[in-house]
Design a protein around this motif. Structure first.
Motif, PDB file in Angstrom:
ATOM      1  N   PRO A   1     -54.911   9.100  -7.569  1.00  0.00           N
ATOM      2  CA  PRO A   1     -55.026   9.125  -8.920  1.00  0.00           C
ATOM      3  C   PRO A   1     -55.666   7.551  -9.337  1.00  0.00           C
ATOM      4  O   PRO A   1     -56.285   7.629  -9.947  1.00  0.00           O
ATOM      5  CB  PRO A   1     -53.827   9.454  -9.770  1.00  0.00           C
ATOM      6  CG  PRO A   1     -53.104  10.267  -8.679  1.00  0.00           C
ATOM      7  CD  PRO A   1     -53.411   9.949  -7.383  1.00  0.00           C
TER       8      PRO A   1
ATOM      9  N   ILE B   1     -59.586   7.027 -10.914  1.00  0.00           N
ATOM     10  CA  ILE B   1     -59.696   6.035 -11.959  1.00  0.00           C
ATOM     11  C   ILE B   1     -60.416   4.634 -12.015  1.00  0.00           C
ATOM     12  O   ILE B   1     -61.476   4.219 -12.735  1.00  0.00           O
ATOM     13  CB  ILE B   1     -58.306   5.560 -12.710  1.00  0.00           C
ATOM     14  CG1 ILE B   1     -57.687   6.836 -13.352  1.00  0.00           C
ATOM     15  CG2 ILE B   1     -58.565   4.619 -14.028  1.00  0.00           C
ATOM     16  CD1 ILE B   1     -56.270   6.688 -13.646  1.00  0.00           C
TER      17      ILE B   1
ATOM     18  N   TRP C   1     -64.846  13.454  -8.564  1.00  0.00           N
ATOM     19  CA  TRP C   1     -64.527  11.904  -8.769  1.00  0.00           C
ATOM     20  C   TRP C   1     -65.787  10.956  -9.095  1.00  0.00           C
ATOM     21  O   TRP C   1     -65.617   9.966  -9.530  1.00  0.00           O
ATOM     22  CB  TRP C   1     -63.636  11.288  -7.559  1.00  0.00           C
ATOM     23  CG  TRP C   1     -64.557  11.021  -6.431  1.00  0.00           C
ATOM     24  CD1 TRP C   1     -65.346   9.845  -6.165  1.00  0.00           C
ATOM     25  CD2 TRP C   1     -64.613  11.933  -5.236  1.00  0.00           C
ATOM     26  NE1 TRP C   1     -66.001  10.001  -4.917  1.00  0.00           N
ATOM     27  CE2 TRP C   1     -65.457  11.075  -4.162  1.00  0.00           C
ATOM     28  CE3 TRP C   1     -63.894  12.998  -4.867  1.00  0.00           C
ATOM     29  CZ2 TRP C   1     -65.637  11.689  -2.923  1.00  0.00           C
ATOM     30  CZ3 TRP C   1     -64.160  13.598  -3.644  1.00  0.00           C
ATOM     31  CH2 TRP C   1     -65.187  12.856  -2.829  1.00  0.00           C
TER      32      TRP C   1
ATOM     33  N   PHE D   1     -57.366   7.009 -17.950  1.00  0.00           N
ATOM     34  CA  PHE D   1     -56.282   7.826 -17.368  1.00  0.00           C
ATOM     35  C   PHE D   1     -55.971   8.900 -18.530  1.00  0.00           C
ATOM     36  O   PHE D   1     -55.956  10.208 -18.162  1.00  0.00           O
ATOM     37  CB  PHE D   1     -55.077   7.189 -17.206  1.00  0.00           C
ATOM     38  CG  PHE D   1     -53.874   7.929 -16.882  1.00  0.00           C
ATOM     39  CD1 PHE D   1     -53.728   8.319 -15.578  1.00  0.00           C
ATOM     40  CD2 PHE D   1     -53.022   8.480 -17.597  1.00  0.00           C
ATOM     41  CE1 PHE D   1     -52.391   9.017 -15.075  1.00  0.00           C
ATOM     42  CE2 PHE D   1     -52.098   8.953 -17.343  1.00  0.00           C
ATOM     43  CZ  PHE D   1     -51.710   9.448 -16.011  1.00  0.00           C
TER      44      PHE D   1
ATOM     45  N   LEU E   1     -57.501  14.173 -11.210  1.00  0.00           N
ATOM     46  CA  LEU E   1     -56.977  13.074 -10.984  1.00  0.00           C
ATOM     47  C   LEU E   1     -56.894  12.895  -9.375  1.00  0.00           C
ATOM     48  O   LEU E   1     -56.651  12.079  -8.717  1.00  0.00           O
ATOM     49  CB  LEU E   1     -55.705  12.437 -11.467  1.00  0.00           C
ATOM     50  CG  LEU E   1     -55.643  11.910 -12.942  1.00  0.00           C
ATOM     51  CD1 LEU E   1     -54.292  11.969 -13.613  1.00  0.00           C
ATOM     52  CD2 LEU E   1     -56.637  10.695 -13.150  1.00  0.00           C
ATOM     53  N   TRP E   2     -56.647  14.152  -8.866  1.00  0.00           N
ATOM     54  CA  TRP E   2     -56.741  14.232  -7.074  1.00  0.00           C
ATOM     55  C   TRP E   2     -57.868  14.866  -6.502  1.00  0.00           C
ATOM     56  O   TRP E   2     -58.143  15.503  -5.630  1.00  0.00           O
ATOM     57  CB  TRP E   2     -55.670  15.077  -7.119  1.00  0.00           C
ATOM     58  CG  TRP E   2     -54.315  14.455  -7.133  1.00  0.00           C
ATOM     59  CD1 TRP E   2     -53.652  13.774  -6.097  1.00  0.00           C
ATOM     60  CD2 TRP E   2     -53.440  14.354  -8.427  1.00  0.00           C
ATOM     61  NE1 TRP E   2     -52.306  13.315  -6.645  1.00  0.00           N
ATOM     62  CE2 TRP E   2     -52.159  13.818  -7.933  1.00  0.00           C
ATOM     63  CE3 TRP E   2     -53.529  14.873  -9.549  1.00  0.00           C
ATOM     64  CZ2 TRP E   2     -51.250  13.384  -8.844  1.00  0.00           C
ATOM     65  CZ3 TRP E   2     -52.573  14.590 -10.413  1.00  0.00           C
ATOM     66  CH2 TRP E   2     -51.347  13.879 -10.380  1.00  0.00           C
TER      67      TRP E   2
END
Length: 338
Positions: free
Chosen positions: A34, A38, A76, A90, A102-103
Motif C-alpha cells: 500500500p 500511494i 496502480w 490514502f 491499495l494492494w
C-alpha cells in the motif's frame, strides 16, 4: 509476543529457513505494497519521466519496471489524481476505488519477491554458519561477506526471470511466443543478454546487503546482551532490522538513483525499439545527474525510500527470525514425542 530466546532449540533446517523466508516475503509484500501504491500515484501525478512510458514500482523488496502506455493496464497506474499528499491519497484511493486498490501491485511483487527472498535469506544463513565453522570464530566481517555473496547469487539467479516477466507484462506474449522471443535474443546477443540491467542492480544491492547484515548482526547482539537473551525477540529483530535497513538505504541511495535512471532508460529503449546513443554506465549517469541537479540529485527520493525500506526490512527480518524460531520449536516438540 512470544520471545525467541530458547537456547536449547534445534537450529532450523534449510527447508525450514526457506519456509520462514517465504512467509516473511509474503507478509512484507502484503504490508508494504500500500505504501508503494500511494507513492507511485503521487509520482504519476507529477509525471516524473518526460515520455511517460514507464516508471519504477517497488514493493520494498523488489523493483519493477511498469509500462504506462496502455489505458487499461494496471490499477496502480491510472490517470493522475488530485492528491495533496500521502494521507490525502490514502483516503481518496480507498473512498473512490475501494480498499483493494491499495494492494493492486501485489501480484508482480510476489512473483519475483518470493523466490528472490527465499534464495537470499536461506543462502545468507547457510553461508554465515559455514564461514563461522570454517574460521572457528564469529568475526564481524562474516555477515558482510555472507550478505554480499547471498545477494549476488539471488540476483544472478532471478535476473533472467525478471527480464522474462517484464517482457510478458509489456507485450502480453503467449508462452510459445515468449520462448521464440527469448531464444531469438539469445542467438542474436548471447546468453548474457538475459542479464541485461543486472550490473546496475548489483552496484546498489550488494553494498546494501553487506552494510545491512553487518549492522543487523551488531545491533542484534547488543540488544540481546542488554536484555540477557540468547536469541533475538521479535521486538529486537524488528528494531535492529529497521535501524540497519535505514543506515544501508542512506549510504546506497546514490546507487539507487542511478539504478532507477538506468532501468527507465533501458525500458524506454525496449518499447521504442530505438538504439540508445548516450552512455548508460554508472559513472556516466552519475555525472549527468550531478551536472543537472548537483550532488543532492544523487539523494533524490531518500525520504520515501526510507519510509519504504525501514518497515520492509523490519517486517521481513522479524518474521523470518520468528519463523525460524517457530519451526525449531515445532521440530523440538516432534522429536520429544515417544
Amino acid at each position: 509476543m512470544a520471545e525467541m530466546s530458547d537456547s536449547n532449540l534445534e537450529k532450523p533446517t534449510i527447508v525450514q529457513q526457506a519456509m520462514a523466508s517465504c512467509c516473511g516475503a509474503i507478509i512484507t509484500s502484503l504490508l508494504v505494497s500500500p505504501l508503494d501504491v500511494i507513492k507511485t500515484r503521487l509520482q504519476a501525478q507529477s509525471n516524473p519521466f518526460p515520455k511517460g512510458k514507464c516508471f519504477v514500482y517497488s514493493s520494498g523488496l523488489m523493483d519493477h519496471i511498469c509500462i504506462c502506455e496502455n489505458g487499461d493496464s494496471k490499477a496502480w497506474y491510472k490517470k493522475p489524481g488530485n492528491f495533496k499528499g500521502t494521507l490525502d491519497a490514502f483516503v481518496k484511493i480507498i473512498r473512490i476505488e475501494g480498499i483493494k486498490s491499495l494492494w493492486s501491485g501485489l501480484p508482480p511483487a510476489l512473483i519475483m519477491a518470493v523466490p528472490n527472498t527465499i534464495i537470499y535469506f536461506t543462502l545468507y544463513d547457510q553461508l554465515r554458519e559455514a564461514l563461522k565453522y570454517r574460521l572457528k570464530k564469529d568475526d564481524g566481517y562474516i555477515p558482510v561477506l555472507a550478505g554480499a555473496l547471498s545477494r549476488f547469487s539471488s540476483m544472478t539467479v532471478v535476473s533472467p526471470l525478471e527480464l522474462i516477466r517484464t517482457r510478458m507484462q509489456h507485450r502480453k506474449l503467449s508462452y510459445k511466443q515468449l520462448y521464440l522471443c527469448v531464444s531469438t535474443k539469445v542467438v542474436a546477443d548471447g546468453w548474457s543478454s538475459l542479464w541485461r540491467g543486472w550490473s546496475s542492480a548489483v552496484l546498489r544491492d550488494i553494498p546494501f546487503s553487506a552494510i545491512y547484515w553487518y549492522n543487523y548482526e551488531r545491533f542484534k547482539k547488543m540488544m540481546c546482551k542488554k536484555v540477557g537473551a540468547h536469541e533475538p525477540t521479535f521486538f529486537i529483530a524488528f528494531t535492529a532490522g529497521a535501524a540497519s535497513g535505514s543506515i544501508a538505504a542512506v549510504i546506497t541511495q546514490p546507487f539507487d538513483v542511478v539504478k532507477t535512471h538506468r532501468q527507465t532508460a533501458l525500458w524506454e529503449t525496449e518499447i521504442s525499439e530505438i538504439p540508445q546513443m548516450e552512455s548508460t554506465s554508472t559513472w556516466a549517469v552519475m555525472r549527468k545527474i550531478v551536472t543537472s541537479n548537483g550532488i543532492t540529485g544523487l539523494f533524490a527520493g531518500i525520504t520515501p525510500r526510507l519510509c519504504k525500506v525501514a518497515p520492509a526490512c523490519a517486517i521481513m527480518i522479524s518474521t523470518y527470525e520468528y519463523g525460524k524460531f517457530f519451526f525449531s520449536q515445532l521440530s523440538k516438540k516432534m522429536n520429544q514425542r515417544p
